[in-house]
Scaffold this motif. Structure first.
Motif, PDB file in Angstrom:
ATOM      1  N   PRO A  74       9.268   6.736   1.987  1.00  0.00           N
ATOM      2  CA  PRO A  74       8.973   5.601   1.105  1.00  0.00           C
ATOM      3  C   PRO A  74      10.235   4.791   0.807  1.00  0.00           C
ATOM      4  O   PRO A  74      11.304   5.346   0.554  1.00  0.00           O
ATOM      5  CB  PRO A  74       8.438   6.265  -0.165  1.00  0.00           C
ATOM      6  CG  PRO A  74       7.898   7.580   0.292  1.00  0.00           C
ATOM      7  CD  PRO A  74       8.806   8.008   1.418  1.00  0.00           C
TER       8      PRO A  74
ATOM      9  N   PRO B 160       2.338  12.345   0.984  1.00  0.00           N
ATOM     10  CA  PRO B 160       2.711  10.974   0.648  1.00  0.00           C
ATOM     11  C   PRO B 160       3.971  10.852  -0.205  1.00  0.00           C
ATOM     12  O   PRO B 160       4.523   9.771  -0.326  1.00  0.00           O
ATOM     13  CB  PRO B 160       1.484  10.436  -0.095  1.00  0.00           C
ATOM     14  CG  PRO B 160       0.746  11.622  -0.568  1.00  0.00           C
ATOM     15  CD  PRO B 160       1.063  12.741   0.386  1.00  0.00           C
TER      16      PRO B 160
ATOM     17  N   ARG C 187       0.178   2.804   4.088  1.00  0.00           N
ATOM     18  CA  ARG C 187      -0.599   3.946   3.594  1.00  0.00           C
ATOM     19  C   ARG C 187       0.375   4.864   2.875  1.00  0.00           C
ATOM     20  O   ARG C 187       1.190   5.515   3.506  1.00  0.00           O
ATOM     21  CB  ARG C 187      -1.292   4.650   4.750  1.00  0.00           C
ATOM     22  CG  ARG C 187      -2.305   3.747   5.449  1.00  0.00           C
ATOM     23  CD  ARG C 187      -2.969   4.476   6.607  1.00  0.00           C
ATOM     24  NE  ARG C 187      -3.814   3.589   7.366  1.00  0.00           N
ATOM     25  CZ  ARG C 187      -5.094   3.344   7.112  1.00  0.00           C
ATOM     26  NH1 ARG C 187      -5.678   3.924   6.091  1.00  0.00           N
ATOM     27  NH2 ARG C 187      -5.788   2.524   7.876  1.00  0.00           N
ATOM     28  N   ARG C 188       0.264   4.883   1.534  1.00  0.00           N
ATOM     29  CA  ARG C 188       1.217   5.670   0.757  1.00  0.00           C
ATOM     30  C   ARG C 188       0.556   6.603  -0.241  1.00  0.00           C
ATOM     31  O   ARG C 188       1.239   7.284  -0.997  1.00  0.00           O
ATOM     32  CB  ARG C 188       2.226   4.766   0.075  1.00  0.00           C
ATOM     33  CG  ARG C 188       1.653   3.747  -0.872  1.00  0.00           C
ATOM     34  CD  ARG C 188       2.725   2.988  -1.648  1.00  0.00           C
ATOM     35  NE  ARG C 188       3.671   2.284  -0.853  1.00  0.00           N
ATOM     36  CZ  ARG C 188       3.762   0.956  -0.746  1.00  0.00           C
ATOM     37  NH1 ARG C 188       2.949   0.189  -1.408  1.00  0.00           N
ATOM     38  NH2 ARG C 188       4.675   0.423   0.001  1.00  0.00           N
TER      39      ARG C 188
ATOM     40  N   ARG D  49       3.179   2.814   8.021  1.00  0.00           N
ATOM     41  CA  ARG D  49       3.135   1.352   8.028  1.00  0.00           C
ATOM     42  C   ARG D  49       2.490   0.902   9.333  1.00  0.00           C
ATOM     43  O   ARG D  49       2.950   1.252  10.412  1.00  0.00           O
ATOM     44  CB  ARG D  49       4.528   0.766   7.921  1.00  0.00           C
ATOM     45  CG  ARG D  49       5.225   1.121   6.632  1.00  0.00           C
ATOM     46  CD  ARG D  49       6.631   0.578   6.612  1.00  0.00           C
ATOM     47  NE  ARG D  49       7.327   1.033   5.414  1.00  0.00           N
ATOM     48  CZ  ARG D  49       8.644   1.049   5.311  1.00  0.00           C
ATOM     49  NH1 ARG D  49       9.401   0.624   6.288  1.00  0.00           N
ATOM     50  NH2 ARG D  49       9.200   1.486   4.190  1.00  0.00           N
TER      51      ARG D  49
ATOM     52  N   GLU E 219       5.409   7.471   4.306  1.00  0.00           N
ATOM     53  CA  GLU E 219       4.325   6.506   4.278  1.00  0.00           C
ATOM     54  C   GLU E 219       4.107   6.007   5.705  1.00  0.00           C
ATOM     55  O   GLU E 219       5.018   6.043   6.529  1.00  0.00           O
ATOM     56  CB  GLU E 219       4.616   5.342   3.324  1.00  0.00           C
ATOM     57  CG  GLU E 219       5.829   4.521   3.694  1.00  0.00           C
ATOM     58  CD  GLU E 219       6.176   3.470   2.628  1.00  0.00           C
ATOM     59  OE1 GLU E 219       5.840   3.667   1.443  1.00  0.00           O
ATOM     60  OE2 GLU E 219       6.788   2.467   3.000  1.00  0.00           O
TER      61      GLU E 219
END
Length: 172
Positions: free
Chosen positions: A144, A120, A101-102, A126, A124
């Motif tokens: 990220p 974001p 989810r980014r 995961r 992120e």
């Protein structure tokens, strides 16, 4: 179903209820405060073993749906659903399905819109899923591009030898 933890903290019934999330908060609190049974680990392993459909011996639970097991004289990571995720000291997350989810939209699926919503551009989420069942095994919140890391690798040999006073039934 009511389970009493007073005076029976080592009972297999209480341990089975514990891993099945069947204890009330009061029962769980009583269990946490009571002296631990010397056979609690063996009872816990037996309770988990009774819930899985595969035959490999569980050496150590890593989570609700993740275990280190003995297979062909070696220790591997295995899920409740039977997915084998590699050697016990490897990066089992790399064998999982993963949802990353980014974007703001992705994050809003799990976090409410408010002033505290995750940015974001900074992190992120995961989600690591069992490749067989799709069950969530772990979640990481990382910057990220951050590498996929294992949370911890237990020292199986020391745990069995020094804590349990037993021989580890596999070769490390």
């Amino acid at each position: 179903m009511t389970h009493t933890s007073q005076g029976s903290t080592g009972s297999a019934e209480v341990v089975n209820a514990l891993i099945r999330n069947e204890l009330s908060w009061e029962e769980l609190l009583g269990l946490m405060r009571a002296p631990k049974s010397e056979i609690r680990f063996e009872e816990t392993i037996a309770a988990w073993q009774s819930l899985v459909t595969w035959d490999e011996q569980i050496l150590l639970p890593l989570g609700e749906n993740l275990f280190i097991v003995a297979k062909n004289g070696r220790a591997i990571v295995k899920t409740t659903a039977g997915a084998e995720l590699g050697p016990w000291n490897g990066n089992w997350k790399m064998q999982c399905r993963m949802i990353v989810r980014r974007t703001r939209e992705d994050l809003l699926e799990i976090y409410p819109e408010n002033d505290m919503t995750i940015d974001p551009s900074l992190v992120e989420i995961r989600e690591f899923l069992c490749p067989v069942s799709g069950t969530l095994l772990d979640t990481d919140c990382v910057p990220p591009g951050f590498p996929v890391e294992v949370d911890f690798t237990p020292d199986l040999g020391t745990f069995y030898r020094d804590w349990l006073g037993k021989e580890l039934p596999v070769t490390l």
